[in-house]
Enzyme design. Structure first.
Site, PDB file in Angstrom:
ATOM      1  N   LYS B  95       0.832  -1.223   0.000  1.00 61.07           N
ATOM      2  CA  LYS B  95       0.000   0.000   0.000  1.00 61.07           C
ATOM      3  C   LYS B  95       0.854   1.256   0.000  1.00 61.07           C
ATOM      4  CE  LYS B  95      -4.029  -2.340   2.037  1.00 61.07           C
ATOM      5  NZ  LYS B  95      -3.501  -3.628   2.464  1.00 61.07           N
ATOM      6  N   ARG B  96       1.883   1.264  -0.826  1.00 60.87           N
ATOM      7  CA  ARG B  96       2.776   2.413  -0.914  1.00 60.87           C
ATOM      8  C   ARG B  96       2.089   3.572  -1.611  1.00 60.87           C
ATOM      9  NH1 ARG B  96       5.276  -0.131   2.893  1.00 60.87           N
ATOM     10  NH2 ARG B  96       7.244  -1.155   2.416  1.00 60.87           N
TER      11      ARG B  96
END
Lengths: 270, 270
Positions: B95-96
């Site tokens: 979930k960058r």
């Protein structure tokens, strides 16, 4: 260290709103560091030691360490800052965001493993994705609000029920998520009018402002828009313009000079 | 491996839409693994080997490794999957989300260091924050859209100019960001009506659906809402209900049984 207390003390005692962002790119290191096994740590340590008296915070960006399998060097760097420059808080720029059970693991990573004093967090997944960080009352939780990149407007400036999405985020954080008094917001220097709007919505909340230097944000406009009544309230980040002020043997001296100039330019506008 | 090609092949050849999420929590490991230096790797390897023929993907969650200073074990785990189960794509759940220059470092971390076949990405910072991942045309880029957690609605369901924010994200991804055909979306199983809405907006785009099992999402409603015309289109994730089906010596056997039951329950609804 209590992040908010340390930040306010650093603003006053060092007379600086400058944060040096530690985004170490080995391709831009001076030649004498090339190939050294701890080059990332050594580069950042020299920058830190050369600028620590001029800053209110350091902000290592974790991606630059993780891409090079250098988490151990990030641990060593933060330990070095805490030991040698104990008055300077460390913001881990990680922009994490996940469901509560996973966020609890990221909080462990940031606060227990890396011993950061604050972390940047993405608000897209809502309150329970942020609570595990908020629960560390002595740590800072810095939520993305209006970011400095070209695509920042794609979602953040959409009209969300009569206000822009970043305004909704600013109000959520200031009015609901900040019960422990440990929140701050990221607002890019490239949009001074939006800094002013966030300041109007959030009282004295600290604002972390990236985007001056390499990204082109205007210092005078940023300070005018974002300072609080006491001339503080801002953590103004510069990374590349300081880290790579010189790519020679004198890189740390050049970084200090760039940091001093930036700090002075900010102070001239406070 | 080309992620989308591998995913579609896995759906057909394994007759499974199930993804096993690898969220290793040492506090829930069987006693015989306690204290072993590579316990995280060993636990996950046994889960992987026991379930690989029943899944269309594995999804390790990086926070569970990073919190325990176990990035090396994550590297070893993904290498093990590629070597022993080469038909099964690996989604790195990270979930960058960051500006382009930093996103490029995260893409290096995910695709070059960890050798993941796909990554989850947060869309809050807009298009240029996603482009470094999109540029790897053979890798999957799975954008958060409507997440399964209680706070997911805080921002994602705000009205954004006549549609909800997650609908805007779904359209942006399907209509603009998917030029290389390597995008997918995260839509939680806890909201079947919203899965149906995202499906209607995005054609055949693969949807990664967390939230069945421990989070309580309904399998039949999820499949009915999200399947494509060929009965595929979904990557339905279960983590805790499979990993911790037993906390005894038989944990891998129990995990296989739970995975088989879940796979069968999904297939009964396709």
């Amino acid at each position: 260290m209590h992040f908010m207390t340390a930040l306010k003390a650093a603003w006053r005692q060092r007379n600086s709103l400058l944060c040096v962002g530690l985004d170490p790119d080995p391709g831009r290191f001076p030649p004498h560091l090339a190939g050294r096994p701890q080059a990332i740590f050594e580069f950042c340590r020299e920058i830190v030691d050369a600028t620590a008296d001029l800053v209110c915070a350091f902000k290592p960006q974790i991606a630059y360490f993780a891409a090079h399998r250098a988490e151990d060097q990030l641990e060593a760097l933060i330990e070095h800052i805490h030991t040698q420059h104990p008055a300077v808080p460390v913001i881990l720029d990680a922009k994490r965001g996940d469901i509560g059970s996973t966020a609890a693991q990221y909080a462990l990573e940031a606060f227990e493993r890396f011993k950061a004093d604050a972390i940047t967090v993405n608000p897209y997944m809502g309150r329970d994705s942020v609570e595990p960080y908020l629960a560390y009352g002595d740590k800072g939780v810095i939520l993305l609000c209006r970011t400095s990149n070209p695509g920042g407007a794609d979602l953040q400036c959409l009209d969300a029920g009569g206000e822009r999405l970043f305004e909704r985020v600013a109000r959520l954080v200031a009015e609901e998520w900040n019960a422990n008094g440990n929140c701050a917001l990221v607002v890019g220097a490239t949009f001074p009018a939006e800094i002013a709007r966030v300041r109007a919505l959030t009282g004295e909340l600290p604002l972390l402002v990236p985007g001056i230097g390499a990204q082109g944000g205007d210092i005078a406009a940023t300070v005018a828009a974002g300072r609080t009544a006491d001339g503080c309230g801002l953590i103004i980040n510069s990374s590349r313009a300081i880290l790579y002020a010189s790519q020679g043997q004198d890189f740390a001296v050049a970084a200090r000079r760039a940091a001093q100039e930036t700090c002075n330019a900010i102070n001239a506008c406070r």
